[in-house]
Design an enzyme around this catalytic site. Structure first.
Site, PDB file in Angstrom:
ATOM      1  CG  PHE A  25      38.341  20.872 -72.762  1.00 56.94           C
ATOM      2  CD1 PHE A  25      38.078  20.562 -74.078  1.00 56.94           C
ATOM      3  CD2 PHE A  25      39.226  20.082 -72.053  1.00 56.94           C
ATOM      4  CE1 PHE A  25      38.699  19.492 -74.684  1.00 56.94           C
ATOM      5  CE2 PHE A  25      39.841  19.015 -72.652  1.00 56.94           C
ATOM      6  CZ  PHE A  25      39.582  18.718 -73.970  1.00 56.94           C
ATOM      7  CB  ILE A  77      44.413  20.919 -78.448  1.00 53.58           C
ATOM      8  CG1 ILE A  77      45.405  20.135 -79.294  1.00 53.58           C
ATOM      9  CG2 ILE A  77      44.941  22.297 -78.141  1.00 53.58           C
ATOM     10  CD1 ILE A  77      45.588  20.719 -80.658  1.00 53.58           C
ATOM     11  CB  CYS A  78      42.505  22.104 -73.168  1.00 52.71           C
ATOM     12  SG  CYS A  78      41.270  22.876 -72.134  1.00 52.71           S
ATOM     13  CG  LEU A  79      42.831  26.843 -78.576  1.00 56.93           C
ATOM     14  CD1 LEU A  79      43.701  27.675 -77.672  1.00 56.93           C
ATOM     15  CD2 LEU A  79      43.522  26.623 -79.904  1.00 56.93           C
ATOM     16  CG  HIS A 128      46.157  24.926 -71.707  1.00 59.03           C
ATOM     17  ND1 HIS A 128      45.890  26.222 -72.022  1.00 59.03           N
ATOM     18  CD2 HIS A 128      46.181  24.877 -70.360  1.00 59.03           C
ATOM     19  CE1 HIS A 128      45.769  26.933 -70.911  1.00 59.03           C
ATOM     20  NE2 HIS A 128      45.938  26.137 -69.898  1.00 59.03           N
TER      21      HIS A 128
END
Lengths: 158, 553
Positions: free
Chosen positions: A151, A96-98, A89
């Protein structure tokens, strides 16, 4: 209440001067709107315990109502060079894909320390040392800031 | 080493309970922090550990500060900490907004902070979610709903309610428009089919109620006169009810035409005439009169499925085997022919068209429902109440178009099935020979080609069949002697005399024309196949003529 970000950041800064969880250290907060934190990941063979990853926090005027922009820093001119950790991720440009960092998942009850802890645990529980699918394309063609990217959070297993 | 911004002294002291917001020392986790609980109030600040030089001087300018003021404040359950701005209740100024405790958990916050946060949550972040009423505001820790008291304004409420209703109505509205479009185009094509099969006069008779209604002004124009509007509306409704077969049957012609080319039709079609006859309630003259010739229109069309099945059977028994063989002859000799999907793609289509033709021959697909037929048949001189007409079954409706389409549709599934089946028959004992249409269908569509071209071809062929049949009927009229195809002389005097032969009616000609067309097409294609197989064997490769630099002739 635009002055809220300044006040809150000062409080957070003060708190962060104190004891932090292991593996998390403050690098710099000279500019109150841009912080840098170092994290190390314990207990995961994918990430050597000596390796340090640096996070940059970008705060806006609407912090804490608006989430901070958190990215990994990539510096090859330093010794030791700063690298972006391998994670399904985390793109190789540090984005950052959070869900916590997205406007849908963020709430002011979180703070810098809790974000660092979340990222640290995201790394610690990872088992796949790979980049997200479409990483090369994304890095090549992305021009928007992380906060503007929509995202799709669909992988709860990592 | 962290570099810290210069410490600011907090200026917001109004109460003696001043907790210093002083940044803390960089003290490590040593317990050196002297936090004495013996001061008169826990808010007093303690001197810091001597590690920080700058701080003691700062601190000495104020009332004594605790070594870890914030920690002290944190530990004090009476001090409220806003979870949004992280300020303590100790830092309250007269301008600070009041504290609020909106949920069961321990989180409290300033009202302004809460309102800011709520405004951000409710703001439309993505244009998709706006004006649906907003998500529920939940406390991030205990998920309890945070309730707000808003002043009520009825205009605002009404408008927002309308927006919500409008947003919900978009999907149904779009679907309605789409289906209305489809309905109208099917209806238009159905009208066209009727005209091409029945000719202008008969077609007009059938469609007259529809035509009268098509151009009426919409109901809105009568808004100014409510009673008239009501009359019009009721009139329109009644009219629709009475002529429901027109309104339901015509649009169905097109889709049933197409569907009849699928394998479903094979099992359904033969059943429909039975339904039709069973539900016909008036048998007076035309209905089931098998003895008079020409048959009534309803009877003629009702019989079509059986004719079709009979033709299919005939084709299977007589021609299908040969055709397969001819097709196989054209393939490479390793016998892969039937399984070579690509190579067979084109051939499969040809085959489909082939068998379609043969099977289609006698079944003409114009689908007219029995009710229309009844009305039309009775028009010439038997004014029977419409009620009887209304009782003719819908089955004839689905039957007819299905017949047509079916005829043409059957080839594709049938051919594929036939070929598959026959191949097995060739390989395996001939016990597999039974190639009944029904069985073909049941053997499954193993290789029905799904290419868009094939589908388009099938659909277009099905839709155009009424027109083709009509034209074939006209061709028949040209070719055949006049006596066979002209109505009896008396009709020219204005009195309509029933026709004496099938070919004298336009629809009869169309029916027979369509059937003959299919037969002719099948015959031609079979001949072509046969010829191709023959010619295939006689091919030679030419040598290159080295002397003259060209292929040796």
């Amino acid at each position: 209440m635009a002055g809220m970000s300044g006040k809150r950041l000062q409080k957070e800064l003060a708190k962060i001067q104190g004891p932090l969880p292991p593996g998390i250290t403050l690098v710099s907060a000279t500019d109150l709107q841009k912080w840098e934190m170092d994290i190390q990941v314990p207990d995961n063979p994918l990430y050597p315990p000596t390796e340090t990853y640096r996070l940059r926090f970008n705060f806006s005027k609407n912090y804490p109502i608006e989430a901070p922009e958190v990215t990994f820093l990539h510096r090859s001119d330093l010794t030791p060079p700063l690298r972006v950790p391998m994670h399904p991720h985390i793109y190789s440009n540090g984005i950052i894909c959070l869900d916590l960092l997205d406007s849908a998942g963020w709430s002011p009850v979180h703070n810098v320390e809790s974000v660092c802890i979340s990222i640290q645990s995201m790394l610690a529980s990872n088992t796949k040392g790979e980049r997200p699918p479409g990483d090369a394309e994304f890095v090549r063609s992305n021009r928007s800031r992380p906060r503007d990217i929509n995202f799709l959070f669909h992988d709860p297993s990592v | 080493m962290a570099s810290l911004p210069p410490r600011q002294q907090s200026q917001r002291r109004t109460s003696p309970e001043q907790s210093s917001d002083q940044p803390q020392s960089q003290a490590p986790a040593s317990p050196e922090r002297a936090r004495s609980a013996t001061s008169e109030d826990s808010q007093t600040l303690f001197l810091n550990s001597p590690q920080q030089d700058e701080q003691p001087s700062q601190r000495q300018q104020q009332t004594p500060a605790p070594a870890a003021p914030i920690r002290n404040n944190d530990d004090d359950p009476d001090i409220k900490k806003c979870w949004i701005c992280f300020s303590d209740s100790t830092e309250d100024t007269p301008e600070t907004s009041p504290w609020r405790d909106p949920c069961p958990c321990a989180l409290v916050a300033h009202e302004e902070c809460l309102l800011d946060w709520i405004a951000d949550m409710e703001a439309p972040k993505n244009s998709r979610n706006r004006s649906i009423g907003g998500p529920k505001i939940e406390c991030p820790q205990c998920k309890a709903e945070i309730k707000l008291a808003r002043p009520r304004n009825y205009v605002v409420d009404a408008v927002r309610g309308l927006e919500r209703v409008g947003a919900k109505a978009i999907t149904p509205g779009a679907l309605t428009v789409l289906s209305a479009t489809l309905y109208n185009s099917s209806m238009a094509w159905g009208v066209h089919s009727i005209y091409s099969v029945f000719g202008s006069e008969d077609g007009f008779r059938i469609l007259r109620p529809l035509i009268l209604n098509a151009m009426r002004p919409p109901v809105e124009t009568y808004v100014g006169e409510p009673r008239e509007a009501l009359e019009k509306v009721v009139g329109v409704l009644l009219d629709h009810l009475v002529h429901w077969r027109l309104y339901v049957g015509l649009p169905l012609i097109t889709p049933v035409l197409v569907l009849s080319r699928t394998k479903f039709a094979d099992s359904v079609l033969p059943v429909l005439p039975i339904l039709f006859f069973a539900t016909q309630q008036h048998l007076p003259d035309d209905g089931l009169d098998f003895t008079h010739w020409p048959p009534s229109a309803s009877l003629a069309f009702a019989v079509l499925p059986y004719v079709r099945s009979a033709y299919n059977l005939y084709y299977e028994k007589v021609w299908a085997g040969k055709e397969k063989r001819w097709l196989k002859d054209i393939q490479p000799r390793n016998g892969q022919g039937q399984n070579d999907a690509d190579a067979d793609g084109g051939l499969a289509n040809l085959d489909q068209v082939d068998q379609a033709g043969e099977e289609d021959d006698n079944i003409f697909e114009v689908r007219i429902d029995g009710g229309i037929w009844d009305e039309w048949d009775e028009d010439p001189g038997q004014p029977q109440p419409d009620a009887q007409n209304n009782r003719a079954a819908p089955p004839p409706m689905p039957q007819r178009p299905q017949q047509d389409g079916e005829d043409q549709a059957q080839p594709p599934p049938n051919i594929i099935d036939n070929r598959e089946a026959q191949q097995q028959a060739n390989a395996a004992p001939p016990l597999q020979q039974p190639q009944q249409p029904a069985q073909n269908v049941q053997q499954g569509e193993r290789r029905l080609s799904f290419s868009p071209t094939a589908i388009a071809e099938t659909v277009l062929g099905a839709i155009l069949f009424p027109t083709i049949a009509g034209m074939s009927g006209e061709l028949l009229k040209l070719l055949l002697p006049r006596a066979w195809t002209a109505l009896p002389a008396a009709s020219r005097l204005g009195v309509r005399v029933p026709a004496k032969g099938l070919l004298q009616e336009k629809w009869g000609r169309s029916l027979v024309g369509g059937c003959l067309f299919v037969v002719a097409k099948d015959a031609v294609l079979l001949y072509v196949r046969w010829k191709m197989a023959q010619m295939h064997r006689r091919r030679r490769v030419l040598d290159w003529d080295r002397r003259q630099g060209r292929a040796r002739v």
